[in-house]
Design a protein around this motif. Structure first.
Motif, PDB file in Angstrom:
ATOM      1  N   ARG A 241       0.870  -1.176   0.000  1.00  0.00           N
ATOM      2  CA  ARG A 241       0.000   0.000   0.000  1.00  0.00           C
ATOM      3  C   ARG A 241       0.911   1.230   0.000  1.00  0.00           C
ATOM      4  NH1 ARG A 241       0.468  -2.142   5.002  1.00  0.00           N
ATOM      5  NH2 ARG A 241       0.751  -0.734   6.782  1.00  0.00           N
ATOM      6  N   PRO A 242       0.415   2.381  -0.411  1.00  0.00           N
ATOM      7  CA  PRO A 242       1.273   3.561  -0.533  1.00  0.00           C
ATOM      8  C   PRO A 242       1.992   3.935   0.759  1.00  0.00           C
ATOM      9  CG  PRO A 242      -0.808   3.928  -1.649  1.00  0.00           C
ATOM     10  CD  PRO A 242      -0.949   2.628  -0.912  1.00  0.00           C
ATOM     11  N   GLU A 243       1.377   3.647   1.894  1.00  0.00           N
ATOM     12  CA  GLU A 243       1.980   4.022   3.174  1.00  0.00           C
ATOM     13  C   GLU A 243       3.271   3.252   3.470  1.00  0.00           C
ATOM     14  OE1 GLU A 243      -2.095   5.091   2.842  1.00  0.00           O
ATOM     15  OE2 GLU A 243      -1.231   3.072   2.765  1.00  0.00           O
ATOM     16  N   CYS A 244       3.536   2.212   2.706  1.00  0.00           N
ATOM     17  CA  CYS A 244       4.743   1.398   2.907  1.00  0.00           C
ATOM     18  C   CYS A 244       5.927   1.919   2.102  1.00  0.00           C
ATOM     19  CB  CYS A 244       4.469  -0.052   2.528  1.00  0.00           C
ATOM     20  SG  CYS A 244       3.115  -0.797   3.444  1.00  0.00           S
TER      21      CYS A 244
ATOM     22  N   ALA B 128       0.403   4.055  -9.584  1.00  0.00           N
ATOM     23  CA  ALA B 128       0.988   2.844 -10.163  1.00  0.00           C
ATOM     24  C   ALA B 128       0.646   1.613  -9.339  1.00  0.00           C
ATOM     25  CB  ALA B 128       2.502   3.001 -10.285  1.00  0.00           C
ATOM     26  N   LEU B 129       0.671   1.752  -8.007  1.00  0.00           N
ATOM     27  CA  LEU B 129       0.369   0.612  -7.139  1.00  0.00           C
ATOM     28  C   LEU B 129      -1.091   0.196  -7.255  1.00  0.00           C
ATOM     29  CD1 LEU B 129       2.295   1.647  -3.888  1.00  0.00           C
ATOM     30  CD2 LEU B 129       3.032  -0.001  -5.623  1.00  0.00           C
ATOM     31  N   ALA B 130      -1.978   1.153  -7.462  1.00  0.00           N
ATOM     32  CA  ALA B 130      -3.404   0.826  -7.595  1.00  0.00           C
ATOM     33  C   ALA B 130      -3.682   0.093  -8.896  1.00  0.00           C
ATOM     34  CB  ALA B 130      -4.238   2.104  -7.530  1.00  0.00           C
TER      35      ALA B 130
ATOM     36  N   SER C 192       5.866   0.261 -11.410  1.00  0.00           N
ATOM     37  CA  SER C 192       6.364   1.397 -12.178  1.00  0.00           C
ATOM     38  C   SER C 192       6.773   0.960 -13.582  1.00  0.00           C
ATOM     39  CB  SER C 192       7.529   2.083 -11.455  1.00  0.00           C
ATOM     40  OG  SER C 192       8.624   1.192 -11.259  1.00  0.00           O
ATOM     41  N   GLY C 193       7.315  -0.264 -13.695  1.00  0.00           N
ATOM     42  CA  GLY C 193       7.666  -0.782 -15.007  1.00  0.00           C
ATOM     43  C   GLY C 193       6.461  -0.954 -15.905  1.00  0.00           C
ATOM     44  N   VAL C 194       5.374  -1.455 -15.346  1.00  0.00           N
ATOM     45  CA  VAL C 194       4.132  -1.607 -16.109  1.00  0.00           C
ATOM     46  C   VAL C 194       3.591  -0.244 -16.510  1.00  0.00           C
ATOM     47  CG1 VAL C 194       1.703  -2.288 -15.930  1.00  0.00           C
ATOM     48  CG2 VAL C 194       3.499  -3.857 -15.182  1.00  0.00           C
ATOM     49  N   ALA C 195       3.615   0.710 -15.575  1.00  0.00           N
ATOM     50  CA  ALA C 195       3.088   2.056 -15.871  1.00  0.00           C
ATOM     51  C   ALA C 195       3.809   2.671 -17.072  1.00  0.00           C
ATOM     52  CB  ALA C 195       3.219   2.947 -14.648  1.00  0.00           C
ATOM     53  N   ALA C 196       5.140   2.583 -17.085  1.00  0.00           N
ATOM     54  CA  ALA C 196       5.896   3.134 -18.205  1.00  0.00           C
ATOM     55  C   ALA C 196       5.725   2.297 -19.466  1.00  0.00           C
ATOM     56  CB  ALA C 196       7.372   3.229 -17.840  1.00  0.00           C
ATOM     57  N   GLY C 197       5.681   0.972 -19.290  1.00  0.00           N
ATOM     58  CA  GLY C 197       5.539   0.084 -20.445  1.00  0.00           C
ATOM     59  C   GLY C 197       4.220   0.257 -21.181  1.00  0.00           C
TER      60      GLY C 197
ATOM     61  N   SER D 111       5.290  12.108 -14.133  1.00  0.00           N
ATOM     62  CA  SER D 111       3.869  11.804 -14.039  1.00  0.00           C
ATOM     63  C   SER D 111       3.694  10.550 -13.198  1.00  0.00           C
ATOM     64  CB  SER D 111       3.279  11.571 -15.435  1.00  0.00           C
ATOM     65  OG  SER D 111       2.049  10.871 -15.357  1.00  0.00           O
ATOM     66  N   SER D 112       2.834  10.603 -12.200  1.00  0.00           N
ATOM     67  CA  SER D 112       2.625   9.430 -11.354  1.00  0.00           C
ATOM     68  C   SER D 112       1.879   8.326 -12.096  1.00  0.00           C
ATOM     69  CB  SER D 112       1.844   9.816 -10.095  1.00  0.00           C
ATOM     70  OG  SER D 112       0.553  10.306 -10.428  1.00  0.00           O
ATOM     71  N   LYS D 113       1.209   8.660 -13.180  1.00  0.00           N
ATOM     72  CA  LYS D 113       0.461   7.662 -13.941  1.00  0.00           C
ATOM     73  C   LYS D 113       1.332   6.933 -14.954  1.00  0.00           C
ATOM     74  CE  LYS D 113      -3.619   7.012 -16.866  1.00  0.00           C
ATOM     75  NZ  LYS D 113      -4.784   7.661 -17.523  1.00  0.00           N
ATOM     76  N   THR D 114       2.240   7.672 -15.593  1.00  0.00           N
ATOM     77  CA  THR D 114       3.023   7.090 -16.693  1.00  0.00           C
ATOM     78  C   THR D 114       4.519   6.990 -16.407  1.00  0.00           C
ATOM     79  OG1 THR D 114       3.410   9.231 -17.740  1.00  0.00           O
ATOM     80  CG2 THR D 114       1.370   8.047 -18.333  1.00  0.00           C
ATOM     81  N   MET D 115       5.011   7.687 -15.388  1.00  0.00           N
ATOM     82  CA  MET D 115       6.432   7.766 -15.054  1.00  0.00           C
ATOM     83  C   MET D 115       7.220   8.579 -16.088  1.00  0.00           C
ATOM     84  SD  MET D 115       6.023   6.062 -12.334  1.00  0.00           S
ATOM     85  CE  MET D 115       7.688   6.125 -11.707  1.00  0.00           C
ATOM     86  N   GLU D 116       6.516   9.345 -16.902  1.00  0.00           N
ATOM     87  CA  GLU D 116       7.162  10.170 -17.932  1.00  0.00           C
ATOM     88  C   GLU D 116       7.565  11.520 -17.365  1.00  0.00           C
ATOM     89  OE1 GLU D 116       6.374  11.303 -22.628  1.00  0.00           O
ATOM     90  OE2 GLU D 116       4.659  10.946 -21.304  1.00  0.00           O
ATOM     91  N   ALA D 117       8.718  12.030 -17.830  1.00  0.00           N
ATOM     92  CA  ALA D 117       9.199  13.333 -17.375  1.00  0.00           C
ATOM     93  C   ALA D 117       8.279  14.437 -17.891  1.00  0.00           C
ATOM     94  CB  ALA D 117      10.618  13.557 -17.868  1.00  0.00           C
ATOM     95  N   ARG D 118       7.906  15.338 -17.007  1.00  0.00           N
ATOM     96  CA  ARG D 118       7.012  16.424 -17.398  1.00  0.00           C
ATOM     97  C   ARG D 118       7.702  17.393 -18.361  1.00  0.00           C
ATOM     98  NH1 ARG D 118       2.623  16.151 -14.057  1.00  0.00           N
ATOM     99  NH2 ARG D 118       2.878  15.066 -12.065  1.00  0.00           N
ATOM    100  N   LYS D 119       8.995  17.619 -18.141  1.00  0.00           N
ATOM    101  CA  LYS D 119       9.726  18.599 -18.944  1.00  0.00           C
ATOM    102  C   LYS D 119      10.137  18.063 -20.310  1.00  0.00           C
ATOM    103  CE  LYS D 119      11.946  20.742 -14.887  1.00  0.00           C
ATOM    104  NZ  LYS D 119      13.260  20.907 -14.186  1.00  0.00           N
TER     105      LYS D 119
END
Length: 391
Positions: free
Chosen positions: A59-62, A74-76, A383-388, A347-355
């Protein structure tokens, strides 16, 4: 310049392999570059060779991060059950050890083989012992030299981890690359690492090899697991957990008797007035540890002859014994690195750099660090899945 691939991933560890498999199965042309002679080397040595591949209680608190909420997305979207489904589809037998920690019944090699098989289901070109030259970005493409080849792609994923366990080839390369492209880095430091003791506390080195079930505290954070005395200081799961929250100069507290209720010494005085503190401690702790603690508290004589105030003071010390570590055993013994590429840049959804669209960072390279017990591997998967899915 024409793209040779859709995605270039640097680092074939847990996060890089997961990202490559995910993107490859989407039909993306993936180049996965690894400096070592084989992929997944940290996976292979993890969990005593059986790989603690996730934790049921993720869970995020960990997770520790400058942004406590960053890991939530990403964890959700990729849960322990999702990874367990993958493990079971590949026929890998597993078991729960303690505290939700899941291990292979067989070998960590099974997890690496599983990830390589997943990569094989897509267009993933894995190159080990890859010498990577300077990386540039122009006209929407990232380009680099990989050995004698010049390769380029619209997406580049940083998956090279942190500097923990340098004997495995770990470096701070991810941070250098991030800074090259203008991304901020949260100061890295060793985490999940044994702590060292000096001065008078070095006297505890006589207890090298002794462990006990304790509750360890740093600030308001507390972990109940085993602590181990070493020739340099303190280790064991409880200490490794607390090390992520400890800063040099801070004191940690150890409750050596976490199952004892308040006024337990007063009860012992009433029921066994001729008993001693050492005898009471020996009933609950390894004898050498019990004797060392009793000696340092220096309560001589029978409990019946000691005041309630004195006994309460002894209880208080045993319940929150202060240690002031003078350091840690550093990256050489750290299981992970805390800090890393700032989550404010991603981005917390995609792990892509905003800049810089097309640039991604995943796994331990990012300022997200989990507890001991499979949490960091799960962050690598999630995180790997999110970026993939996005690259």
């Amino acid at each position: 310049m024409t793209a040779t691939h859709d995605i270039i991933i640097i680092g074939a560890g847990a996060a890089g392999l997961m990202c490559a498999a995910t993107a490859g199965k989407r039909g993306r042309r993936v180049l996965l570059l690894e400096r070592a002679d084989r992929p997944g080397k940290k996976i292979l040595i993890s969990g005593g060779g059986r790989c603690n591949f996730t934790n049921l209680h993720v869970r995020p608190e960990c997770y520790l991060s400058a942004n406590a909420h960053f890991a939530r997305s990403a964890l959700a979207r990729y849960t322990p059950r999702d990874f367990l489904d993958l493990v079971e589809r590949h026929g890998i037998a597993w078991h729960e050890k303690t505290l939700g920690q899941l291990f292979c019944d067989g070998s960590a090699r099974q997890i690496v083989d599983m990830l390589l098989d997943e990569c094989g289901q897509g267009a993933v070109d894995l190159r080990c012992e890859a010498e990577i030259g300077n990386i540039a970005h122009a006209d929407g493409l990232f380009s680099l030299n990989a050995g004698s080849d010049t390769v380029c792609a619209p997406s580049l994923v940083i998956a090279t981890g942190g500097p923990s366990i340098p004997k495995m080839g770990a470096t701070g390369y991810a941070y250098d690359l991030a800074r090259q492209f203008g991304l901020k880095v949260v100061e890295p430091r060793p985490a999940l690492v044994p702590l060292t003791l000096g001065g008078e506390e070095a006297l505890f080195r006589e207890l090298t090899g002794i462990s006990a079930d304790v509750s360890a505290r740093a600030g308001k954070t507390r972990f109940r697991e085993a602590a181990l005395f070493t020739h340099r200081g303190l280790s064991g799961p409880a200490i490794l957990q607390i090390s992520s929250y400890w800063r040099k100069g801070d004191t940690i507290g150890i409750d050596f008797l976490p199952d004892h209720q308040g006024d337990w010494l007063l009860a012992a005085k009433r029921d066994q007035p001729r008993s001693t503190l050492s005898a009471q401690l020996r009933a609950a702790l390894p004898h050498r540890l019990a004797d060392a603690l009793a000696e340092r508290i220096a309560l001589g004589g029978e409990l019946g002859n000691l005041s309630d105030k004195t006994l309460r003071a002894a209880e208080q010390r045993l319940g929150d014994w202060p240690f002031c570590p003078n350091g840690s055993e550093g990256y050489a013994k750290a299981e992970v690195t805390i800090g890393g590429i700032s989550t404010a840049e991603l981005s917390s959804k995609t792990m892509e750099a905003r800049k810089l669209p097309g640039l991604f960072a995943i796994g331990e390279a990012v300022d997200v660090t989990g507890w001991l017990g499979g949490y960091n591997f799960h962050w690598a998967w999630a995180s790997g899945v999110a970026a993939g899915l996005a690259a």
